[in-house]
Design a protein around this motif. Structure first.
Motif, PDB file in Angstrom:
ATOM      1  N   ALA A 147      15.415 -26.511  -8.052  1.00  0.00           N
ATOM      2  CA  ALA A 147      15.737 -25.353  -8.892  1.00  0.00           C
ATOM      3  C   ALA A 147      16.650 -25.715 -10.056  1.00  0.00           C
ATOM      4  O   ALA A 147      16.556 -25.117 -11.129  1.00  0.00           O
ATOM      5  CB  ALA A 147      16.379 -24.253  -8.045  1.00  0.00           C
ATOM      6  N   ASP A 148      17.544 -26.701  -9.865  1.00  0.00           N
ATOM      7  CA  ASP A 148      18.397 -27.101 -10.988  1.00  0.00           C
ATOM      8  C   ASP A 148      18.115 -28.535 -11.441  1.00  0.00           C
ATOM      9  O   ASP A 148      18.952 -29.179 -12.058  1.00  0.00           O
ATOM     10  CB  ASP A 148      19.879 -26.889 -10.668  1.00  0.00           C
ATOM     11  N   SER A 149      16.908 -29.017 -11.125  1.00  0.00           N
ATOM     12  CA  SER A 149      16.442 -30.346 -11.539  1.00  0.00           C
ATOM     13  C   SER A 149      17.322 -31.478 -11.017  1.00  0.00           C
ATOM     14  O   SER A 149      17.476 -32.505 -11.666  1.00  0.00           O
ATOM     15  CB  SER A 149      16.322 -30.434 -13.063  1.00  0.00           C
ATOM     16  N   SER A 150      17.906 -31.288  -9.844  1.00  0.00           N
ATOM     17  CA  SER A 150      18.675 -32.344  -9.179  1.00  0.00           C
ATOM     18  C   SER A 150      17.709 -33.138  -8.309  1.00  0.00           C
ATOM     19  O   SER A 150      17.113 -32.593  -7.387  1.00  0.00           O
ATOM     20  CB  SER A 150      19.786 -31.738  -8.319  1.00  0.00           C
ATOM     21  N   LEU A 151      17.581 -34.401  -8.607  1.00  0.00           N
ATOM     22  CA  LEU A 151      16.560 -35.265  -8.027  1.00  0.00           C
ATOM     23  C   LEU A 151      17.177 -36.285  -7.081  1.00  0.00           C
ATOM     24  O   LEU A 151      18.100 -37.011  -7.467  1.00  0.00           O
ATOM     25  CB  LEU A 151      15.851 -35.986  -9.179  1.00  0.00           C
ATOM     26  N   SER A 152      16.655 -36.372  -5.851  1.00  0.00           N
ATOM     27  CA  SER A 152      17.162 -37.349  -4.886  1.00  0.00           C
ATOM     28  C   SER A 152      16.925 -38.765  -5.391  1.00  0.00           C
ATOM     29  O   SER A 152      15.840 -39.101  -5.874  1.00  0.00           O
ATOM     30  CB  SER A 152      16.476 -37.181  -3.528  1.00  0.00           C
ATOM     31  N   VAL A 153      17.941 -39.586  -5.232  1.00  0.00           N
ATOM     32  CA  VAL A 153      17.835 -40.994  -5.609  1.00  0.00           C
ATOM     33  C   VAL A 153      16.739 -41.693  -4.811  1.00  0.00           C
ATOM     34  O   VAL A 153      16.171 -42.677  -5.277  1.00  0.00           O
ATOM     35  CB  VAL A 153      19.199 -41.698  -5.436  1.00  0.00           C
ATOM     36  N   PHE A 154      16.402 -41.189  -3.627  1.00  0.00           N
ATOM     37  CA  PHE A 154      15.398 -41.826  -2.784  1.00  0.00           C
ATOM     38  C   PHE A 154      13.980 -41.321  -3.046  1.00  0.00           C
ATOM     39  O   PHE A 154      13.043 -41.738  -2.379  1.00  0.00           O
ATOM     40  CB  PHE A 154      15.755 -41.681  -1.309  1.00  0.00           C
TER      41      PHE A 154
END
Length: 140
Positions: A88-95
């Motif tokens: 929803a806030d474009s926070s993307l998991s490093v994995f």
């Protein structure tokens, strides 16, 4: 270009935190085996630098970047630890596949990653909108 094909630079602080996430069992953290293997390879091969010395053109954890696709459109993501990932806030998991491609990438670098259906995506790091280290935010 495979994310392991180019030399990556990481802060020792990001390296320690990611290594611990991958090697110390944690409830609720489920990193797919292939992603864990790629992440460990990246950590093994990366050049480690002091957080205060990392170049401002390198994507680090908690960096916000604007990526530009070959067809010209762009999008922004923030590279985060798995627990903070939120579409929803474009926070993307490093994995995630894109997250692993971004970690340690440099401004103007061309990235390639696999989508969920096996399709290949390409984008260029067009801007590092925010990098914690260059802003003096070392979150120790």
């Amino acid at each position: 270009m495979n994310h392991l094909a180019t030399e990556r630079q990481l802060s020792w602080l990001d390296h320690v935190r990611l290594f611990n996430l991958l090697t110390v069992p944690r409830a609720g953290l489920n990193v797919p085996a292939e992603a864990a293997e790629q992440a460990l390879d990246l950590l093994d091969m990366a050049e480690l630098v002091d957080p205060e010395a990392i170049a401002p053109n390198v994507v680090t954890m908690r960096s916000r970047v604007r990526l530009q696709r070959p067809r010209g459109d762009s999008f922004e993501v923030t590279l985060v630890y798995p627990a903070q990932a939120d579409a929803a806030d474009s926070s993307l998991s490093v994995f995630s596949p894109l997250g692993l491609s971004l970690l340690g990438a440099r401004l103007d670098e061309e990235l390639q990653w696999q989508g969920p259906a096996g399709e290949t995506h390409t984008a260029r790091v067009a801007e590092i909108v925010y990098q914690p280290e260059s802003s003096g935010d070392f979150n120790r």
